[in-house]
Design a protein around this motif. Structure first.
Motif, PDB file in Angstrom:
ATOM      1  N   ALA A 142       0.831  -1.210   0.000  1.00 23.51           N
ATOM      2  CA  ALA A 142       0.000   0.000   0.000  1.00 23.51           C
ATOM      3  C   ALA A 142       0.861   1.254   0.000  1.00 23.51           C
ATOM      4  N   GLN A 143       2.094   1.146   0.515  1.00 23.43           N
ATOM      5  CA  GLN A 143       2.981   2.304   0.511  1.00 23.43           C
ATOM      6  C   GLN A 143       4.432   1.868   0.460  1.00 23.43           C
ATOM      7  N   ILE A 144       5.237   2.717  -0.195  1.00 21.94           N
ATOM      8  CA  ILE A 144       6.690   2.518  -0.205  1.00 21.94           C
ATOM      9  C   ILE A 144       7.296   3.719   0.491  1.00 21.94           C
ATOM     10  N   ILE A 145       8.133   3.461   1.484  1.00 17.66           N
ATOM     11  CA  ILE A 145       8.754   4.544   2.239  1.00 17.66           C
ATOM     12  C   ILE A 145      10.250   4.512   1.969  1.00 17.66           C
ATOM     13  N   LEU A 146      10.770   5.592   1.399  1.00 24.11           N
ATOM     14  CA  LEU A 146      12.199   5.678   1.090  1.00 24.11           C
ATOM     15  C   LEU A 146      12.933   6.188   2.312  1.00 24.11           C
ATOM     16  N   GLY A 147      14.073   5.558   2.622  1.00 21.74           N
ATOM     17  CA  GLY A 147      14.829   6.032   3.773  1.00 21.74           C
ATOM     18  C   GLY A 147      16.311   5.845   3.600  1.00 21.74           C
ATOM     19  N   ASP A 148      17.085   6.402   4.537  1.00 22.15           N
ATOM     20  CA  ASP A 148      18.542   6.344   4.621  1.00 22.15           C
ATOM     21  C   ASP A 148      19.182   7.432   3.743  1.00 22.15           C
ATOM     22  N   ILE A 149      20.486   7.319   3.545  1.00 23.01           N
ATOM     23  CA  ILE A 149      21.292   8.441   3.015  1.00 23.01           C
ATOM     24  C   ILE A 149      20.695   9.080   1.753  1.00 23.01           C
TER      25      ILE A 149
END
Lengths: 401, 401
Positions: free
Chosen positions: B329-336
């Protein structure tokens, strides 16, 4: 947030379902064995098995191993007491089968090939045939249907069907869910195939497997930790539309380099025609043309063998993606392309050996489906059987408490 | 085959866990609301909440909405009564944080950069620092650790670490699982991040999400139907080693065209050095070099912006694969790499708009992590907190029955 076992009633159903599933997977078991496996008290086992015997779902088999003790009486699932209908919809193929709960095929019908413009006739034909089967057999408790993906489960609609877009206009829920005296359940074809491998297959690990459908389309059904990976809309594991080449050919789905375009039976049929490899291939079904090519390759035709190997390499790249993306304990290849057998499997394994993460590939078995019938048709039956195994009382009524 | 709720004891624990998780996700609730949500009887709720209050895990908050009725007294989770330690291991970065059960960071330490040859020192340093923290704070009940993947959970070993292979020689279970007065749990970094998004994040759907870690490595943690997709060895969802180009560059893992090689911070750092885009980039950490580039791009440097967009396109191809392969349902982008912000996100969304299956992309939200701390560090804490929320009595003892 609702987990299984939240109320007394559903707890009882959960325990019934767990006993049925244990008997389904393990065959004949004693009450003591069931109690140990499921962590239930002897009193609970006695009560629940009595209910299941009353319901006719389970029966006693006499003494196990010749030991004449009460606790050694065996229990078995009456797999032949109830039946389910499975229906496989592919792009041009529709097949109907009647199965018992153990996945044994009792009868089968192949419908005339579906053509552009004739889908409405096919749907009506399916309904008539199912009604005839249901009228003649009161033991049928449910219908399962397998359709090409990506299938949007809540909407009842197929999102994309390469090479035969008219299927997109069919709403399977509206057409079938309430159309018969028993309920009909609809699932994407490869996911249905994975259920069949898990419920009916002889594989080592029914809780972690991928069924890799390589037929008119290319799809994947993935069982992780005992359950299908579903996704938000029931459209997860669409491996056919995962790109293997961002510089590759455009696909009807909007992506480029989709795996499906490199290794489906539709693509192979096209390559057979383009290469002039099988006489009269233009007029053949995809299955017939591919089967003819596989025979030529087996008979030593180098050009035919090279084409099979080329397609096998792409199927192998798909396996590498499946291993790195899902880490299943086994990948089972099925449908038209898998009929190529060892010459295909060897090439697939060679690609996996070269490219998959070594720690994962060494623990992933890759085999060709050994189900006695088309895994998708078995899968359609498995969709119905799984509903029965999980919620038996919804099909045969509540037991006396 | 063992499902939850198989025995009386685990059924009680399951219900305690479900109440705790409901309070964790929903905040203050009345007993009546909990009973309705979980399908439990008023008597069961009264008994279980009394146990949880005795254990100190839950407390009463006075009347809700000023209504002076017994049934309107609120219950809340005492998130600050117990604490967990989270440890993030990346290729060159190690970070330790102390969190409450709600994911609020209370203190944080960044260790000196890890260098080739110094991993043993780093491991010993981590142990010493954790012992100091544990000695000073008796409220800490568990430690969670997040490590680069593919991590083989049962073996305790990382299978492949591009650009810093020495991590492969560490057995995290042998090093840490029993090394402290509280248990330590180890999980792959992106999977830990997904748990953090599900437990601590503000996202719309904690039961269906992908946490797409784009940092020194590239990984994915995927929550489907409320649980992590695990795979047979705990090494599923290794999106960084899914090929996006079968004609692409060889990767250290054995595959070719692996996503990780096109869009990690390590790759961007190399491109920054090769292009001479940031003065002194050779001597910088990956984070510092990438951050400097993002600043230049924000300040209008066209060459810097073009490079960010090029990497964003590859990150976008990864999103297309995630959507078609897992349908979250969702993609969450994270990190550098996610620190690049909107200029990166816009390009990612443009690629998704062009290439993902339309029925799926339109129902998939793509955002940048809004957790106040590094999602992997939060994730390490979430790994520990999830264990507490699921098995509270293993950490604070069995209640009186």
């Amino acid at each position: 947030m609702t987990a299984p076992g939240s109320t007394h009633a559903s707890m009882a159903e959960l325990n019934r379902s767990r006993i049925i599933q244990l008997l389904h997977h393990n065959g004949i078991c004693s009450r003591a064995h069931i109690a140990r496996q499921l962590g239930l008290t002897p009193a609970a086992i006695t009560k629940i098995t009595a209910q299941l015997i009353d319901m006719g779902v389970v029966s006693e088999t006499g003494n196990l191993d010749g030991i004449k003790k009460r606790r050694s009486i065996g229990l078995q699932l009456n797999e032949s007491k109830y039946r389910v209908i499975g229906v496989k919809f592919a792009r041009t193929l529709v097949r109907i089968g009647v199965f018992d709960l153990g996945g044994n095929l009792e009868s089968e019908q192949l419908l005339p090939p579906v053509a552009i413009g004739s889908i409405r006739n096919t749907l009506d034909d399916v309904k008539r045939r199912i009604d005839v089967i249901l009228d003649a057999d009161g033991s049928i408790v449910a219908i399962g249907m397998a359709v090409p993906g990506p299938y949007l489960r809540d909407e009842g609609r197929i999102a994309v069907v390469t090479s035969m877009v008219e299927w997109r206009d069919v709403n399977f829920i509206d057409e079938f869910a309430g159309a018969f005296r028993v309920p009909a359940f609809i699932e994407q074809d490869a996911r249905a195939g994975a259920l069949a491998q898990s419920l009916f297959g002889g594989g080592a690990n029914p809780r972690s497997l991928g069924y890799y459908l390589i037929g008119e389309g290319v799809g994947l059904g993935l069982i992780d930790d005992g359950g299908l990976v579903n996704g938000n809309l029931g459209a997860a594991t669409e491996i056919g539309h995962v790109s293997i080449d961002i510089h590759g050919r455009p696909c009807e789905c909007g992506n480029v380099g989709c795996l499906e375009n490199y290794c489906s039976a539709v693509s192979l049929h096209r390559a057979i025609i383009d290469g002039g490899l099988v006489d009269g291939a233009e007029g053949m079904t995809h299955t017939a043309a591919c089967t003819a090519l596989f025979r030529r390759a087996e008979d030593g035709d180098e050009t035919a063998l090279a084409l099979v190997r080329e397609f096998a390499r792409y199927i192998g790249y798909g396996c590498v993606t499946i291993i790195n993306a899902y880490n299943p304990a086994q990948i089972i290849l099925g449908d038209i392309m898998a009929q190529a057998g060892p010459m295909l499997l060897d090439e697939v394994k060679a690609v996996v050996e070269r490219h998959a993460l070594s720690a994962l590939r060494d623990t992933t078995a890759i085999t060709i489906s050994d189900l006695p019938v088309d895994a998708t048709l078995s899968g359609a039956a498995a969709v119905a059987a799984a509903q029965f195994l999980e919620h038996p009382t919804e099909f045969v009524g509540q037991p006396d408490d």
